[in-house]
Design a protein around this motif. Sequence first.
Motif, PDB file in Angstrom:
ATOM      1  N   SER A 492     -33.720 -41.858 -81.880  1.00  0.00           N
ATOM      2  CA  SER A 492     -35.128 -41.582 -82.174  1.00  0.00           C
ATOM      3  C   SER A 492     -35.853 -42.751 -82.832  1.00  0.00           C
ATOM      4  O   SER A 492     -37.079 -42.742 -82.913  1.00  0.00           O
ATOM      5  CB  SER A 492     -35.251 -40.339 -83.062  1.00  0.00           C
ATOM      6  N   ILE A 493     -35.102 -43.754 -83.295  1.00  0.00           N
ATOM      7  CA  ILE A 493     -35.772 -44.873 -83.976  1.00  0.00           C
ATOM      8  C   ILE A 493     -35.748 -46.160 -83.165  1.00  0.00           C
ATOM      9  O   ILE A 493     -36.454 -47.112 -83.495  1.00  0.00           O
ATOM     10  CB  ILE A 493     -35.181 -45.116 -85.380  1.00  0.00           C
ATOM     11  N   VAL A 494     -34.919 -46.204 -82.114  1.00  0.00           N
ATOM     12  CA  VAL A 494     -34.963 -47.367 -81.231  1.00  0.00           C
ATOM     13  C   VAL A 494     -36.030 -47.143 -80.172  1.00  0.00           C
ATOM     14  O   VAL A 494     -36.519 -46.029 -79.974  1.00  0.00           O
ATOM     15  CB  VAL A 494     -33.594 -47.623 -80.566  1.00  0.00           C
ATOM     16  N   ASP A 495     -36.377 -48.209 -79.494  1.00  0.00           N
ATOM     17  CA  ASP A 495     -37.406 -48.103 -78.464  1.00  0.00           C
ATOM     18  C   ASP A 495     -36.857 -47.536 -77.163  1.00  0.00           C
ATOM     19  O   ASP A 495     -37.543 -46.800 -76.461  1.00  0.00           O
ATOM     20  CB  ASP A 495     -38.044 -49.469 -78.216  1.00  0.00           C
ATOM     21  N   HIS A 496     -35.601 -47.875 -76.846  1.00  0.00           N
ATOM     22  CA  HIS A 496     -35.019 -47.407 -75.586  1.00  0.00           C
ATOM     23  C   HIS A 496     -33.523 -47.181 -75.745  1.00  0.00           C
ATOM     24  O   HIS A 496     -32.850 -47.870 -76.516  1.00  0.00           O
ATOM     25  CB  HIS A 496     -35.269 -48.411 -74.457  1.00  0.00           C
ATOM     26  N   ASN A 497     -33.013 -46.206 -74.988  1.00  0.00           N
ATOM     27  CA  ASN A 497     -31.589 -45.879 -74.958  1.00  0.00           C
ATOM     28  C   ASN A 497     -31.095 -45.992 -73.524  1.00  0.00           C
ATOM     29  O   ASN A 497     -31.682 -45.394 -72.613  1.00  0.00           O
ATOM     30  CB  ASN A 497     -31.351 -44.456 -75.459  1.00  0.00           C
ATOM     31  N   PHE A 498     -30.014 -46.733 -73.326  1.00  0.00           N
ATOM     32  CA  PHE A 498     -29.428 -46.897 -72.000  1.00  0.00           C
ATOM     33  C   PHE A 498     -28.055 -46.227 -71.976  1.00  0.00           C
ATOM     34  O   PHE A 498     -27.206 -46.522 -72.827  1.00  0.00           O
ATOM     35  CB  PHE A 498     -29.283 -48.375 -71.648  1.00  0.00           C
ATOM     36  N   ILE A 499     -27.838 -45.330 -71.017  1.00  0.00           N
ATOM     37  CA  ILE A 499     -26.567 -44.628 -70.905  1.00  0.00           C
ATOM     38  C   ILE A 499     -26.055 -44.703 -69.469  1.00  0.00           C
ATOM     39  O   ILE A 499     -26.833 -44.901 -68.529  1.00  0.00           O
ATOM     40  CB  ILE A 499     -26.678 -43.155 -71.354  1.00  0.00           C
ATOM     41  N   SER A 500     -24.728 -44.544 -69.319  1.00  0.00           N
ATOM     42  CA  SER A 500     -24.116 -44.673 -67.990  1.00  0.00           C
ATOM     43  C   SER A 500     -23.987 -43.330 -67.281  1.00  0.00           C
ATOM     44  O   SER A 500     -23.240 -43.201 -66.312  1.00  0.00           O
ATOM     45  CB  SER A 500     -22.735 -45.328 -68.118  1.00  0.00           C
ATOM     46  N   THR A 501     -24.711 -42.324 -67.779  1.00  0.00           N
ATOM     47  CA  THR A 501     -24.800 -41.004 -67.144  1.00  0.00           C
ATOM     48  C   THR A 501     -26.265 -40.750 -66.829  1.00  0.00           C
ATOM     49  O   THR A 501     -27.140 -41.236 -67.552  1.00  0.00           O
ATOM     50  CB  THR A 501     -24.294 -39.901 -68.104  1.00  0.00           C
ATOM     51  N   ASP A 502     -26.546 -40.009 -65.772  1.00  0.00           N
ATOM     52  CA  ASP A 502     -27.945 -39.694 -65.493  1.00  0.00           C
ATOM     53  C   ASP A 502     -28.554 -38.922 -66.665  1.00  0.00           C
ATOM     54  O   ASP A 502     -27.987 -37.914 -67.103  1.00  0.00           O
ATOM     55  CB  ASP A 502     -28.057 -38.859 -64.214  1.00  0.00           C
ATOM     56  N   PRO A 503     -29.684 -39.371 -67.216  1.00  0.00           N
ATOM     57  CA  PRO A 503     -30.255 -38.738 -68.413  1.00  0.00           C
ATOM     58  C   PRO A 503     -30.625 -37.270 -68.239  1.00  0.00           C
ATOM     59  O   PRO A 503     -30.827 -36.572 -69.229  1.00  0.00           O
ATOM     60  CB  PRO A 503     -31.516 -39.581 -68.690  1.00  0.00           C
ATOM     61  N   SER A 504     -30.693 -36.800 -67.003  1.00  0.00           N
ATOM     62  CA  SER A 504     -31.080 -35.403 -66.768  1.00  0.00           C
ATOM     63  C   SER A 504     -30.075 -34.415 -67.360  1.00  0.00           C
ATOM     64  O   SER A 504     -30.391 -33.242 -67.530  1.00  0.00           O
ATOM     65  CB  SER A 504     -31.238 -35.136 -65.269  1.00  0.00           C
ATOM     66  N   VAL A 505     -28.869 -34.881 -67.684  1.00  0.00           N
ATOM     67  CA  VAL A 505     -27.876 -33.967 -68.256  1.00  0.00           C
ATOM     68  C   VAL A 505     -28.219 -33.610 -69.703  1.00  0.00           C
ATOM     69  O   VAL A 505     -27.657 -32.660 -70.257  1.00  0.00           O
ATOM     70  CB  VAL A 505     -26.453 -34.563 -68.195  1.00  0.00           C
ATOM     71  N   LEU A 506     -29.118 -34.379 -70.321  1.00  0.00           N
ATOM     72  CA  LEU A 506     -29.510 -34.127 -71.701  1.00  0.00           C
ATOM     73  C   LEU A 506     -30.766 -33.278 -71.762  1.00  0.00           C
ATOM     74  O   LEU A 506     -31.685 -33.470 -70.968  1.00  0.00           O
ATOM     75  CB  LEU A 506     -29.767 -35.450 -72.437  1.00  0.00           C
ATOM     76  N   LYS A 507     -30.838 -32.378 -72.721  1.00  0.00           N
ATOM     77  CA  LYS A 507     -32.046 -31.574 -72.904  1.00  0.00           C
ATOM     78  C   LYS A 507     -33.190 -32.455 -73.392  1.00  0.00           C
ATOM     79  O   LYS A 507     -34.318 -32.326 -72.952  1.00  0.00           O
ATOM     80  CB  LYS A 507     -31.779 -30.439 -73.902  1.00  0.00           C
ATOM     81  N   GLU A 508     -32.892 -33.313 -74.360  1.00  0.00           N
ATOM     82  CA  GLU A 508     -33.876 -34.260 -74.887  1.00  0.00           C
ATOM     83  C   GLU A 508     -33.515 -35.643 -74.372  1.00  0.00           C
ATOM     84  O   GLU A 508     -32.567 -36.263 -74.836  1.00  0.00           O
ATOM     85  CB  GLU A 508     -33.866 -34.243 -76.424  1.00  0.00           C
ATOM     86  N   ASN A 509     -34.257 -36.132 -73.390  1.00  0.00           N
ATOM     87  CA  ASN A 509     -33.898 -37.417 -72.785  1.00  0.00           C
ATOM     88  C   ASN A 509     -35.070 -38.391 -72.711  1.00  0.00           C
ATOM     89  O   ASN A 509     -35.115 -39.265 -71.855  1.00  0.00           O
ATOM     90  CB  ASN A 509     -33.303 -37.205 -71.394  1.00  0.00           C
ATOM     91  N   LYS A 510     -36.025 -38.230 -73.623  1.00  0.00           N
ATOM     92  CA  LYS A 510     -37.157 -39.146 -73.634  1.00  0.00           C
ATOM     93  C   LYS A 510     -36.678 -40.541 -74.049  1.00  0.00           C
ATOM     94  O   LYS A 510     -35.936 -40.695 -75.006  1.00  0.00           O
ATOM     95  CB  LYS A 510     -38.239 -38.643 -74.594  1.00  0.00           C
ATOM     96  N   ASN A 511     -37.148 -41.535 -73.320  1.00  0.00           N
ATOM     97  CA  ASN A 511     -36.761 -42.931 -73.560  1.00  0.00           C
ATOM     98  C   ASN A 511     -35.268 -43.171 -73.350  1.00  0.00           C
ATOM     99  O   ASN A 511     -34.697 -44.087 -73.938  1.00  0.00           O
ATOM    100  CB  ASN A 511     -37.196 -43.389 -74.955  1.00  0.00           C
ATOM    101  N   PHE A 512     -34.638 -42.313 -72.526  1.00  0.00           N
ATOM    102  CA  PHE A 512     -33.274 -42.559 -72.085  1.00  0.00           C
ATOM    103  C   PHE A 512     -33.320 -43.063 -70.644  1.00  0.00           C
ATOM    104  O   PHE A 512     -34.082 -42.561 -69.816  1.00  0.00           O
ATOM    105  CB  PHE A 512     -32.429 -41.284 -72.165  1.00  0.00           C
ATOM    106  N   HIS A 513     -32.497 -44.059 -70.365  1.00  0.00           N
ATOM    107  CA  HIS A 513     -32.498 -44.676 -69.038  1.00  0.00           C
ATOM    108  C   HIS A 513     -31.052 -44.846 -68.565  1.00  0.00           C
ATOM    109  O   HIS A 513     -30.160 -45.183 -69.349  1.00  0.00           O
ATOM    110  CB  HIS A 513     -33.175 -46.050 -69.076  1.00  0.00           C
ATOM    111  N   PHE A 514     -30.845 -44.624 -67.295  1.00  0.00           N
ATOM    112  CA  PHE A 514     -29.518 -44.814 -66.712  1.00  0.00           C
ATOM    113  C   PHE A 514     -29.286 -46.291 -66.396  1.00  0.00           C
ATOM    114  O   PHE A 514     -30.191 -47.001 -65.968  1.00  0.00           O
ATOM    115  CB  PHE A 514     -29.391 -43.990 -65.426  1.00  0.00           C
TER     116      PHE A 514
END
Length: 704
Positions: A492-514
């Motif tokens: 919540s305090i960084v500008d962007h989050n990058f993960i190796s899973t499609d962000p759709s699996v998370l309920k809260e995925n704002k500013n999450f990127h695959f």
Amino acid sequence: MISKKKILKIATILPYKENYSVDKASAASLWVSEFFKDSIHKDKNYIYGNTKSKDYLTKNYKNIILKNLYSKFRSSTNEYVNKLSKDINNKNFDIIEVHNRPIILAKLIKKIQCKYFFYFHNDPLSMKGSKTINERLLILKQVEKIIFVSEWTRNRFFINLDKKLIAKTEVVYPSVKKQKEKPKKKFITFVGKLNYSKGYDLYEKAITKILNEFPDWKAFSVGDEERRDIYINHKNHKELGFLKHKFTLDLLNKSEIAIVPSRWEEPFGRTAMEASSRGCATIISDRGGLKETTDYAVILKKLDFKILYKEIKKLIINTKFRKQIQKSSKNNIKHLISENTKLIDQIRSSCVPSFGLTIIKNKLKIVNLYNQGQKLNHRLFNISLGKKFTNGFIRNGHDVLEISDRDYIKHNKSFNVIPNKYNFQKYLKETFKNYNPDLLFFGHTKNIDIPTIHEIKSSNKNLIISQWNEDPVMPSLDYSKQNIQNINLYSSIVDHNFISTDPSVLKENKNFHFFFVPVDRNIECYDVFNLKPKKDLFYAMSHGVNRAVLKKGIEDDRIIFLDKLVKKISGIKYDFYGFSNKQPIWGNDFFNALINSKMGLNLSRGKPTKYYSSNRIASIMGNGLLTFVDEKVHFNDFFNKDEIIFYKNITDLSEKIIFYSKNDNLRKQIAAKGKRKYFKLFNESKIAKYMIDISLGKNSSLII
């Protein structure tokens, strides 16, 4: 999320025939006005159009007067664009948003340099400027975002286009506010054009029969039609003509039943949404985007007035059923203005950096903080994503300062025993003062204190912070729950989050990127398809990269899967590590074992989840082994069947392993094509550029 939101200066361009008045507003105008009112950008959002009435829907409306509006010899479009250009040019808008006219978009782009959004309120294939494949590809190339009012309109746009290009698009639905409970009357209401396309002929026949049978009910028609040939003649029916939007909503508030029997492929179906949100038992056809308006409507199985009559009668007779639909509709509104205003503002903000970087010739200073594994004697060098990111940043022309947080803390213990995080915070602060980076990029750490982040941000307000995480993000997996907690420490305090899973699996995925695990030409440097391996199938697993050996008494689903698999592939020379008391393998030993097998199994812990793979995928495919992966991981979004082997289940996998072990030429061809495709799409330079672009607020895609 971005810590400080920038108020953007936005020019909203309506079609010049779109009325923006209180009396005559139609769908696009209502969409714009409703999302304008609560937008954080409203004070700097200027809306352009051509409306005779002075009673505009909102403030900040700029009326463009057209002289050629009814001329047969001069272009109203050209006049409109020319006058818009004169008004908009040199006003330094952050975004120009064009609604529903691809031709106006194309002409404006030639005249004004800016970030563009385009909004489709209608079927793209019916509009001049977006009918052909090339026209739609050009729009995708030229704009930052395309917004659609429904999934149906987006699906129409992507007919005969590569669905991988969908990353540049969003769906933002027309929306409503929650309404207070109001008393209902025995009213049945139709809202729309009084013509055949809107199903008014079906309504006319059905409602006449209903009113004859139920004389205590009344019916209304709201709308007009210049070329009328359908009329309802009944004492209990009243035609109200075109009403102000407010009066239409008031009538729906009072109505028990609303009818939307369109033959036309509705791009969305605003009336159905408004009626349902106001507690009407709403009957709709299944055309276009109508089914996206509410989850609690009666859907006509067939466009026939007899069926419509039966459904209306059922709602009248069965009061309990009618009330149940009304209550569910009102209590479960699908599209709320409050939520979708935030969504559209977030999309805007994500495309315009909220920071002003001191970048010379697009060269960044980057702090890349990750575990370099010095304490592990660098046995992870071949699977270190942090190292690949550094290589990618440098090859994109940026300067990189690497920090290994775990190694620093290990080597700076208090009294040579206790890890000293305090010294590390001080080290970070002083390093940031001296280096003054543009980007802090970190992964898999819990060693940066939150106050430290706030302090370095306050001393450099232009600093961008992004974190990455390569471990699985699967809420159903126990191991993954801790990983999600680790990500959430900073998410919540960084500008962007990058993960190796499609962000759709998370309920809260704002500013999450695959992001896809990258390959690096200096690391994945073997072409196994040109070698003569002695083994058939390679697989390596561990109980965590920081452990060199397996944990005693630990057995996960992968072991169970492998136990079943080996029984089905007798005769196959498999080389499995981390299995059957054979310890994991690391470093150069890993490579020596890997290149001695023709094929590799990409099996990750947990249930197959969209896009997730451990970094094993880069080692296997990147070094030219024929690779097997579960089809439920959806890698078919990136690779074709002649580049990687997809399996449905363990039986399918075993049969394909046996088949390709006996067909060397085909195995080599597929493995070679797979490696080429991987390096083309997901090499270290491309992934690094993608991450930088996203971090800078630019629109970017793994594919485009």
